[in-house]
Design an enzyme around this catalytic site. Structure first.
Site, mmCIF file in Angstrom:
data_model
loop_
_atom_site.group_PDB
_atom_site.id
_atom_site.type_symbol
_atom_site.label_atom_id
_atom_site.label_comp_id
_atom_site.label_asym_id
_atom_site.label_seq_id
_atom_site.Cartn_x
_atom_site.Cartn_y
_atom_site.Cartn_z
ATOM 1 N N ASP A 265 -18.488 29.918 -2.156
ATOM 2 C CA ASP A 265 -17.825 29.431 -0.943
ATOM 3 C C ASP A 265 -16.413 28.983 -1.301
ATOM 4 O O ASP A 265 -16.087 28.821 -2.487
ATOM 5 C CB ASP A 265 -18.626 28.258 -0.348
ATOM 6 C CG ASP A 265 -18.392 28.094 1.153
ATOM 7 O OD1 ASP A 265 -17.547 28.813 1.720
ATOM 8 O OD2 ASP A 265 -19.066 27.245 1.762
ATOM 9 N N LYS B 142 -24.595 30.923 9.243
ATOM 10 C CA LYS B 142 -24.466 29.456 9.257
ATOM 11 C C LYS B 142 -24.050 28.968 10.637
ATOM 12 O O LYS B 142 -23.164 29.524 11.261
ATOM 13 C CB LYS B 142 -23.428 29.000 8.234
ATOM 14 C CG LYS B 142 -23.198 27.488 8.244
ATOM 15 C CD LYS B 142 -22.353 27.036 7.058
ATOM 16 C CE LYS B 142 -20.902 27.015 7.346
ATOM 17 N NZ LYS B 142 -20.109 26.395 6.274
ATOM 18 N N GLN C 18 -8.468 21.864 10.035
ATOM 19 C CA GLN C 18 -8.104 21.408 11.386
ATOM 20 C C GLN C 18 -6.966 22.303 11.875
ATOM 21 O O GLN C 18 -5.824 21.862 12.006
ATOM 22 C CB GLN C 18 -7.679 19.949 11.354
ATOM 23 C CG GLN C 18 -8.793 18.989 10.978
ATOM 24 C CD GLN C 18 -8.336 17.543 11.039
ATOM 25 O OE1 GLN C 18 -7.602 17.139 11.935
ATOM 26 N NE2 GLN C 18 -8.759 16.736 10.070
ATOM 27 N N ASP D 57 -21.748 31.968 4.656
ATOM 28 C CA ASP D 57 -21.491 32.483 6.007
ATOM 29 C C ASP D 57 -20.691 33.774 5.891
ATOM 30 O O ASP D 57 -20.161 34.099 4.821
ATOM 31 C CB ASP D 57 -20.782 31.452 6.902
ATOM 32 C CG ASP D 57 -19.471 30.956 6.305
ATOM 33 O OD1 ASP D 57 -18.712 31.778 5.759
ATOM 34 O OD2 ASP D 57 -19.213 29.745 6.393
ATOM 35 N N GLY E 178 0.791 -1.223 0.000
ATOM 36 C CA GLY E 178 0.000 0.000 0.000
ATOM 37 C C GLY E 178 0.825 1.276 0.000
ATOM 38 O O GLY E 178 0.286 2.364 -0.207
ATOM 39 N N GLU E 179 2.127 1.181 0.251
ATOM 40 C CA GLU E 179 2.948 2.390 0.266
ATOM 41 C C GLU E 179 2.999 3.027 -1.119
ATOM 42 O O GLU E 179 3.094 2.326 -2.125
ATOM 43 C CB GLU E 179 4.378 2.059 0.734
ATOM 44 C CG GLU E 179 4.457 1.706 2.204
ATOM 45 C CD GLU E 179 5.883 1.447 2.677
ATOM 46 O OE1 GLU E 179 6.799 1.374 1.829
ATOM 47 O OE2 GLU E 179 6.074 1.311 3.898
ATOM 48 N N HIS F 120 -8.191 27.669 3.808
ATOM 49 C CA HIS F 120 -9.455 27.926 4.520
ATOM 50 C C HIS F 120 -9.359 29.182 5.392
ATOM 51 O O HIS F 120 -10.277 30.001 5.410
ATOM 52 C CB HIS F 120 -9.846 26.707 5.338
ATOM 53 C CG HIS F 120 -11.147 26.896 6.047
ATOM 54 N ND1 HIS F 120 -12.314 27.180 5.376
ATOM 55 C CD2 HIS F 120 -11.453 26.913 7.364
ATOM 56 C CE1 HIS F 120 -13.290 27.336 6.250
ATOM 57 N NE2 HIS F 120 -12.786 27.185 7.453
HETATM 58 C C1 R5P Z 1 -16.547 26.224 6.132
HETATM 59 O O1 R5P Z 1 -16.365 27.151 6.911
HETATM 60 C C2 R5P Z 1 -16.214 26.313 4.688
HETATM 61 O O2 R5P Z 1 -16.118 27.619 4.262
HETATM 62 C C3 R5P Z 1 -17.215 25.568 3.830
HETATM 63 O O3 R5P Z 1 -18.468 26.202 3.946
HETATM 64 C C4 R5P Z 1 -17.332 24.160 4.265
HETATM 65 O O4 R5P Z 1 -16.077 23.590 4.367
HETATM 66 C C5 R5P Z 1 -18.203 23.380 3.331
HETATM 67 O O5 R5P Z 1 -18.304 22.098 3.839
HETATM 68 P P1 R5P Z 1 -19.519 21.159 3.488
HETATM 69 O O6 R5P Z 1 -19.611 21.081 2.002
HETATM 70 O O7 R5P Z 1 -19.136 19.861 4.126
HETATM 71 O O8 R5P Z 1 -20.739 21.747 4.127
#
Ligand code: R5P
Length: 288
Positions: free
Chosen positions: A210, A184, A90, A160, A34-35, A122
């Protein structure tokens, strides 16, 4: 020399045109246990520009292997382009004992990179985790390009507040309409609640913008709200079209008109390339 990771081969090819450099004939293989194994042929360039979206664990390992392989092949400078940085969400220890995975990944990549280029990580603060110099590119303006020219009273909506600047950039690049955002709340991985914005959507074409569509929970809820509220066509636009598991189905069932994304993650919805802005960032880095 442009060195493609397995998941960024089209973007790497587009970059060769932008930068006027050749494309390395990388081989990708897997051992019986698997490597993974990613290797480059001998080349005579001093600079290697590795382009690798790290959307899977294998892609992360291949990136580390390619960084090592190009040094072995004689590169004296390694620019690492990560068009989509997995694990970037993360970015803190959300509970006791949790890893800051983005930091762990950034540190690992920094050991093999002289410079790093990221596209819409992100959170911009993820750059602090790298020990190497980082340049960030913003591809939101590129998302206007594949949209129809005849959008009716276009509204560019972020799901959001954090994504409002993306919606504003796409709107500015489109050259018409206005930008707004939803509220959101995410209760768990796929459990998301969207509260509609105050903007009037009846009869208007709406583009939801987004950074990532991962499970599709956020985007599909936003689409469903808009359809219920009488919006005309609803487009889903994102920088990174991960579209994990049944995300595509969720968006289609919610009534999306079209999904558009960039090639930071190579999918069939990758309608526009980030190659021009990545090339500019690589050149800008060079100029520094
Ligand atoms: C979160 O803050 C990001 O901006 C995206 O809205 C999020 O990662 C989207 O994830 P999903 O498609 O799982 O809702």
């Amino acid at each position: 020399m442009i060195v493609p990771g397995a998941s960024s081969q089209a973007l790497a090819a587009a970059l060769t045109d932008e930068l006027g450099e050749s494309l390395a004939a990388v081989t990708y293989d897997r051992f019986p246990d698997g490597e993974t194994y990613a290797a480059v042929p001998a080349f005579d360039a001093d600079r290697a520009v590795i382009v690798a979206a790290t959307d899977t664990n294998d892609a992360w390992v291949e990136l580390l292997q390619l960084q090592d392989a190009v040094r072995e092949a004689g590169a004296t400078e390694v620019v690492t382009v990560i068009p989509y940085m997995g694990y970037a969400r993360q970015d803190e220890a959300f509970e006791t004992g949790a890893p800051v995975s983005a930091r762990a990944m950034a540190r690992a990549v920094s050991t093999g990179a002289d410079r790093v280029v990221l596209v819409n990580p992100h959170e911009r603060s993820v750059t602090d985790f790298f020990d190497a110099h980082v340049t960030v590119c913003d591809a939101a303006g590129r998302l206007a390009e594949p949209l129809p020219e005849d959008l009716a009273e276009p509204l560019f909506l972020a799901p959001d507040a954090g994504a409002l600047s993306l919606a504003e950039s796409t709107c500015a690049s489109y050259g018409d309409g206005e930008a707004d955002y939803f509220e959101k709340t995410r209760y768990s991985g796929t459990d998301v609640e969207i509260t509609p914005s105050d903007a009037d959507t009846e009869g208007r074409d709406v583009v939801i913008v987004d950074d990532i569509v991962a499970t599709g929970s956020t985007m599909s809820q936003a689409i469903a709200h808009l359809r219920n509220d009488g919006a005309a066509r609803v487009f889903a636009a994102c920088i990174h079209p991960i579209l994990a598991r049944n995300a595509r189905t969720k968006l289609e069932r919610a009534g999306v008109e079209r999904i558009v994304g960039t090639d930071t993650v190579e999918r069939d919805v990758s309608a526009v390339s980030v190659a021009p802005i990545v090339a500019a960032a690589v050149d800008a880095v060079e100029a520094n």
